[in-house]
Write a protein that holds these residues in place. Structure first.
Motif, short mmCIF file in Angstrom:
data_model
loop_
_atom_site.label_atom_id
_atom_site.label_comp_id
_atom_site.label_asym_id
_atom_site.label_seq_id
_atom_site.Cartn_x
_atom_site.Cartn_y
_atom_site.Cartn_z
N VAL A 7 0.83 -1.20 0.00
CA VAL A 7 0.00 0.00 0.00
C VAL A 7 0.87 1.26 0.00
O VAL A 7 1.83 1.37 0.78
CB VAL A 7 -0.93 0.01 1.23
N GLN A 8 0.53 2.19 -0.90
CA GLN A 8 1.24 3.46 -1.01
C GLN A 8 0.39 4.59 -0.43
O GLN A 8 -0.83 4.46 -0.27
CB GLN A 8 1.55 3.75 -2.49
N ARG A 9 1.04 5.71 -0.13
CA ARG A 9 0.31 6.87 0.38
C ARG A 9 -0.74 7.31 -0.64
O ARG A 9 -0.46 7.42 -1.83
CB ARG A 9 1.28 8.01 0.67
N GLY A 10 -1.95 7.54 -0.19
CA GLY A 10 -3.03 7.96 -1.07
C GLY A 10 -3.87 6.81 -1.59
O GLY A 10 -4.91 7.02 -2.23
N ASP A 11 -3.43 5.57 -1.33
CA ASP A 11 -4.20 4.41 -1.79
C ASP A 11 -5.46 4.20 -0.96
O ASP A 11 -5.49 4.49 0.25
CB ASP A 11 -3.35 3.13 -1.66
N THR A 12 -6.47 3.69 -1.59
CA THR A 12 -7.64 3.14 -0.92
C THR A 12 -7.90 1.79 -1.57
O THR A 12 -7.43 1.53 -2.69
CB THR A 12 -8.89 4.03 -1.09
N LEU A 13 -8.64 0.93 -0.90
CA LEU A 13 -8.94 -0.36 -1.51
C LEU A 13 -9.75 -0.20 -2.79
O LEU A 13 -9.60 -0.97 -3.73
CB LEU A 13 -9.70 -1.26 -0.52
N SER A 14 -10.59 0.83 -2.83
CA SER A 14 -11.38 1.08 -4.04
C SER A 14 -10.47 1.43 -5.21
O SER A 14 -10.66 0.94 -6.33
CB SER A 14 -12.38 2.20 -3.80
N LEU A 36 -9.53 -8.17 6.36
CA LEU A 36 -9.71 -6.83 6.91
C LEU A 36 -11.15 -6.65 7.38
O LEU A 36 -12.09 -7.12 6.72
CB LEU A 36 -9.38 -5.77 5.85
N LEU A 37 -11.33 -5.98 8.49
CA LEU A 37 -12.67 -5.77 9.03
C LEU A 37 -13.46 -4.76 8.21
O LEU A 37 -14.69 -4.79 8.19
CB LEU A 37 -12.59 -5.31 10.49
N SER A 38 -12.74 -3.87 7.53
CA SER A 38 -13.41 -2.84 6.73
C SER A 38 -12.53 -2.49 5.53
O SER A 38 -11.30 -2.48 5.64
CB SER A 38 -13.65 -1.58 7.57
N PRO A 39 -13.14 -2.17 4.38
CA PRO A 39 -12.37 -1.74 3.21
C PRO A 39 -11.60 -0.44 3.47
O PRO A 39 -10.69 -0.10 2.72
CB PRO A 39 -13.44 -1.54 2.13
N ASP A 40 -11.98 0.28 4.52
CA ASP A 40 -11.33 1.56 4.81
C ASP A 40 -10.08 1.40 5.68
O ASP A 40 -9.34 2.37 5.88
CB ASP A 40 -12.31 2.50 5.53
N TRP A 41 -9.85 0.21 6.19
CA TRP A 41 -8.77 0.02 7.15
C TRP A 41 -7.52 -0.54 6.48
O TRP A 41 -7.22 -1.73 6.56
CB TRP A 41 -9.21 -0.92 8.28
N ILE A 42 -6.81 0.30 5.78
CA ILE A 42 -5.50 -0.07 5.25
C ILE A 42 -4.51 1.02 5.63
O ILE A 42 -4.90 2.15 5.91
CB ILE A 42 -5.51 -0.26 3.72
#
Length: 227
Positions: A7-14, A36-42
Motif C-alpha cells: 500500500v502506497q500513500r493515497g491508496d484506498t482499496l477502491s 480486513l474488518l473494513s475496506p477503509d482500514w488499510i
C-alpha cells in the motif's frame, strides 16, 4: 499463485480494486480476502494479497465439455480420428488428414509466438472437435484476469513423435497446446502459474507438469489421458 501489493500513500482499496481488477466495487471482496474488518482500514506499507479476478469473485466458468477427454490410444483414435490411415508413403499425414479434422479456435487475446516474438497468435489451428473448448478455456483465462501469465505460445498442431520416444505426440491430433515453453522445459519443474493450470484442469485437460521424472512437461496441456 496470488501476487502481492504494498500500500502506497493515497491508496484506498477502491482505487486498488479499480486499478487491478477494473472495478472499484470489488474493494469489499478484496478486504474480505485479506481478512480486513473494513475496506477503509488499510495503512501505508501494508502488504495485500491480490488473487486473480476469478478467485476473488468466486465465479467459475461453465466447464461442461461436449465430450469427456478420451483415455488411451484406442479412444483417441476413435474420438479424434485414426491418423495412421491418413499416412502417405513418406510416413506423414496427407492433406486430407487436416481437411477432415482441423479448424481454428479464436483467441480472446493475442499471444506472442515462442520462436518469433515479433509475431502474435490470434487463433489456434487445432482439432475441430476442440475448437470450442479451447475458446472457452482462453475466454475463462481472460475473464479471470490471468492472460498476463501466458507469455508465449509454443504450438498446437504438429505432426511429430513424442520427444525422446517413438509414439506419436498428441500434437499430431491437434489436441494439445504448449505455453511459456522457454521457462517450462521437458523434465523441469517449470514456472507455469497455478491459476492457468487450474483453469485448464477444470475444463478436463491433463497438465504435463504432473507427470513424473523426465516425462514432466510443464508447458503442455492435452485433452486426453493415459497416453
Amino acid at each position: 499463485m496470488p501476487t502481492t501489493y504494498t500500500v502506497q500513500r493515497g491508496d484506498t482499496l477502491s482505487k486498488i480494486a479499480r486499478r487491478v481488477y477494473g472495478d472499484a466495487a470489488l474493494a469489499s471482496k478484496l478486504a474480505e480476502y485479506n481478512g480486513l474488518l473494513s475496506p477503509d482500514w488499510i495503512r501505508v506499507n501494508q502488504v495485500l494479497t491480490l488473487p486473480s479476478l476469478r478467485i476473488l469473485t468466486g465465479k467459475k466458468p461453465d466447464t461442461t465439455a461436449a465430450f469427456p477427454a478420451p483415455n488411451g490410444l484406442t479412444e483417441i483414435l476413435k474420438v479424434y480420428g485414426d491418423i495412421y490411415r491418413y499416412l502417405g508413403a513418406d510416413g506423414r499425414p496427407t492433406v486430407k488428414w487436416e481437411t477432415d479434422h482441423f479448424g481454428f479456435a479464436a483467441l480472446p487475446f493475442s499471444i506472442p509466438l515462442s520462436w518469433d516474438l515479433s509475431r502474435k497468435v490470434t487463433k489456434i489451428y487445432c482439432h475441430k472437435k476442440l475448437a470450442g473448448l479451447f475458446e472457452q478455456v482462453f475466454g475463462a483465462i481472460r475473464s479471470g484476469g490471468l492472460a498476463k501469465h501466458i507469455r508465449t505460445f509454443g504450438g498446437c498442431y504438429a505432426f511429430r513423435r513424442k520427444r525422446g520416444g517413438t509414439a506419436l505426440s498428441t500434437h499430431s491430433w491437434g489436441i494439445a497446446v504448449d505455453l511459456n515453453p522457454e521457462t517450462n522445459a521437458l523434465g523441469s519443474k517449470g514456472d507455469m502459474h497455478s491459476s492457468i493450470v487450474e483453469v485448464f484442469t477444470e475444463f478436463g485437460f491433463i497438465w504435463g507438469g504432473e507427470w513424473a521424472g523426465s516425462n514432466k512437461d510443464p508447458m503442455h496441456f492435452q485433452y486426453c489421458s493415459g497416453y
